[in-house]
Design a protein around this motif. Structure first.
Motif, PDB file in Angstrom:
ATOM      1  N   ALA A 143      -4.559   1.683  -2.175  1.00 28.82           N
ATOM      2  CA  ALA A 143      -5.197   0.365  -2.050  1.00 28.82           C
ATOM      3  C   ALA A 143      -4.145  -0.725  -2.048  1.00 28.82           C
ATOM      4  O   ALA A 143      -3.122  -0.651  -2.753  1.00 28.82           O
ATOM      5  N   TRP A 144      -4.390  -1.777  -1.271  1.00 31.61           N
ATOM      6  CA  TRP A 144      -3.478  -2.909  -1.254  1.00 31.61           C
ATOM      7  C   TRP A 144      -3.386  -3.507  -2.665  1.00 31.61           C
ATOM      8  O   TRP A 144      -4.395  -3.787  -3.283  1.00 31.61           O
ATOM      9  N   THR A 145      -2.151  -3.694  -3.132  1.00 32.74           N
ATOM     10  CA  THR A 145      -1.911  -4.147  -4.499  1.00 32.74           C
ATOM     11  C   THR A 145      -0.912  -5.303  -4.482  1.00 32.74           C
ATOM     12  O   THR A 145       0.132  -5.216  -3.846  1.00 32.74           O
ATOM     13  N   SER A 183       0.875  -1.173   0.000  1.00 34.22           N
ATOM     14  CA  SER A 183       0.000   0.000   0.000  1.00 34.22           C
ATOM     15  C   SER A 183       0.911   1.221   0.000  1.00 34.22           C
ATOM     16  O   SER A 183       1.757   1.361   0.884  1.00 34.22           O
ATOM     17  N   GLU A 233       1.761   5.512  -0.637  1.00 35.13           N
ATOM     18  CA  GLU A 233       1.383   6.923  -0.778  1.00 35.13           C
ATOM     19  C   GLU A 233       2.622   7.691  -1.217  1.00 35.13           C
ATOM     20  O   GLU A 233       3.619   7.743  -0.495  1.00 35.13           O
ATOM     21  N   ARG A 239       0.846   1.542  -8.959  1.00 34.02           N
ATOM     22  CA  ARG A 239      -0.565   1.206  -9.144  1.00 34.02           C
ATOM     23  C   ARG A 239      -1.359   1.441  -7.856  1.00 34.02           C
ATOM     24  O   ARG A 239      -2.491   1.936  -7.892  1.00 34.02           O
ATOM     25  N   SER A 240      -0.764   1.117  -6.717  1.00 31.99           N
ATOM     26  CA  SER A 240      -1.424   1.348  -5.436  1.00 31.99           C
ATOM     27  C   SER A 240      -1.647   2.834  -5.197  1.00 31.99           C
ATOM     28  O   SER A 240      -2.729   3.261  -4.775  1.00 31.99           O
ATOM     29  N   ASN A 241      -0.630   3.637  -5.476  1.00 28.10           N
ATOM     30  CA  ASN A 241      -0.744   5.079  -5.273  1.00 28.10           C
ATOM     31  C   ASN A 241      -1.844   5.671  -6.140  1.00 28.10           C
ATOM     32  O   ASN A 241      -2.594   6.561  -5.702  1.00 28.10           O
ATOM     33  N   GLU A 242      -1.943   5.174  -7.366  1.00 29.12           N
ATOM     34  CA  GLU A 242      -2.990   5.665  -8.275  1.00 29.12           C
ATOM     35  C   GLU A 242      -4.388   5.307  -7.787  1.00 29.12           C
ATOM     36  O   GLU A 242      -5.373   5.966  -8.145  1.00 29.12           O
ATOM     37  N   LYS A 243      -4.468   4.274  -6.960  1.00 32.39           N
ATOM     38  CA  LYS A 243      -5.750   3.840  -6.411  1.00 32.39           C
ATOM     39  C   LYS A 243      -5.921   4.292  -4.960  1.00 32.39           C
ATOM     40  O   LYS A 243      -6.691   3.687  -4.201  1.00 32.39           O
ATOM     41  N   GLY A 244      -5.216   5.357  -4.591  1.00 26.88           N
ATOM     42  CA  GLY A 244      -5.381   5.927  -3.268  1.00 26.88           C
ATOM     43  C   GLY A 244      -4.798   5.083  -2.164  1.00 26.88           C
ATOM     44  O   GLY A 244      -5.254   5.145  -1.010  1.00 26.88           O
TER      45      GLY A 244
END
Length: 354
Positions: free
Chosen positions: A348-350, A191, A193, A341-346
């Motif tokens: 989210a666990w990736t 996850s 940021e 990809r996680s950062n782009e989804k706020g």
């Protein structure tokens, strides 16, 4: 490279500027017929020589690593490559395929794994001294001052190098690799940021990553260009059921082991009581500090021994076991890919894709 007398620099394409390339090679006393201004020409001509180079060192920005490494591996030349491995995960996976296809040796110069006390930490974890690993923290948080009137020129600040997440390739890759190297554990989910603080900067300059490691361990990685006042900032803390380890790159001679309910134990480089891995990476006696350049030298020496053994049809894998290779590079690129990809989804666990 030259520390242990195992290499000599005999050829090179040393700059994208032809005049600098020639001047740099002459300064290294390279023969005129082995001074190149194009790496493709170098790969072609060196491969045709009876006294061809044994390995090439790639010290370019990451967006060129795939192209350069491919050119030399396809000519049967082994590779020493700066980190991060490539521009993106796709290139990393293709490089991995080429290493296997051409049966080449590949060193990724995560130099901090050459420090004796980092190798001691790895040996201690492997011996069970910490018990089951539970919490893992690694960081490389430096302070680079930004001037909006003069945009950053180094590739670490250029989106063209690896996208906006280049921070995770330049500094984050060290924090990730060192904890994976020591614990032997890979990250399964992340996850992230990532933030840009400096005005006018093209890329993220701070990243906090929370990670789920295989085996149930949990961890945090911090990579930063805006840790104001920090000169370098690489460190790790590893916590297990039986104790913890702490190491700071700016004080590399010392590794701290803290068992529960007991005083901390200061382990210092240069003593015969350390593991064979740490002892083999040590050149000077206790009280005579070693440093960054010799950490690099340890990687080069181990790789040279593998090269020599392979040429002699002798077992060589043991020389590679303690140094970073292509798999380590792919693993970091998988983390970077998942973190972006996680950062782009706020945040989210990736899951990492390898």
């Amino acid at each position: 490279m030259r520390t242990d007398g195992l290499y000599d620099v005999v050829a090179g394409a040393m700059s994208i500027d032809p005049e600098i390339a020639k001047a740099s090679a002459r300064a290294e006393l390279i023969d005129e017929d082995r001074i190149y201004t194009d790496f493709r020409v170098m790969a072609e001509r060196e491969a045709a020589r009876e006294d061809r180079i044994d390995a090439v060192v790639i010290a370019t920005p990451p967006q060129l690593h795939f192209e350069v490494a491919s050119a030399f591996m396809e000519k049967g030349i082994d590779v020493i490559c700066e980190k991060p491995l490539s521009r993106d995960l796709g290139e990393a996976q293709r490089l991995n395929d080429l290493v296997k296809q051409h049966n080449r040796l590949f060193l990724l110069t995560h130099c901090y794994t050459g420090y004796p006390m980092v190798r001691e930490a790895r040996a201690m974890v492997a011996s069970g001294a910490l018990g089951k690993i539970q919490c893992i923290e690694g960081e490389l948080c430096a302070g680079f001052v930004a001037d909006p009137q003069n945009p950053d020129r180094h590739w670490r600040f250029r989106e063209s190098a690896m996208g906006k997440g280049v921070l995770l390739g330049e500094v984050g890759s060290h924090a990730h690799h060192i904890v994976s190297y020591i614990t032997g554990l890979r990250i399964e989910e992340v996850s992230a940021e990532m933030t840009t603080f400096a005005e006018g900067r093209e890329v993220y300059d701070n990243a906090y990553l929370t990670a789920r490691f295989e085996g149930g361990a949990r961890g945090r990685l911090w990579g930063s260009y805006v840790a104001t006042g920090n000169d370098h900032g690489l460190s790790f803390r590893i916590f297990g059921e039986k104790g913890s380890l702490t190491w700071v790159q700016e004080e590399p001679e010392v590794l701290w082991f803290k068992p529960p309910g007991k005083p901390a134990v200061r382990l210092a480089r240069g003593y015969s009581s350390l593991s064979p891995a740490a002892t083999a990476a040590t050149r000077f006696t206790a009280g005579h500090p070693e440093g960054y350049a010799l950490a690099f030298a340890n990687l080069y020496a181990d790789f040279a021994k593998a090269l020599i053994a392979k040429r002699l049809d002798l077992p060589y894998q043991s020389y590679l076991d303690g140094i970073p290779g292509i798999a380590d590079g792919v693993d970091t690129m998988a983390l970077i890919d998942a973190a972006v990809r996680s950062n782009e989804k706020g945040g989210a666990w990736t899951t990492l894709t390898r």
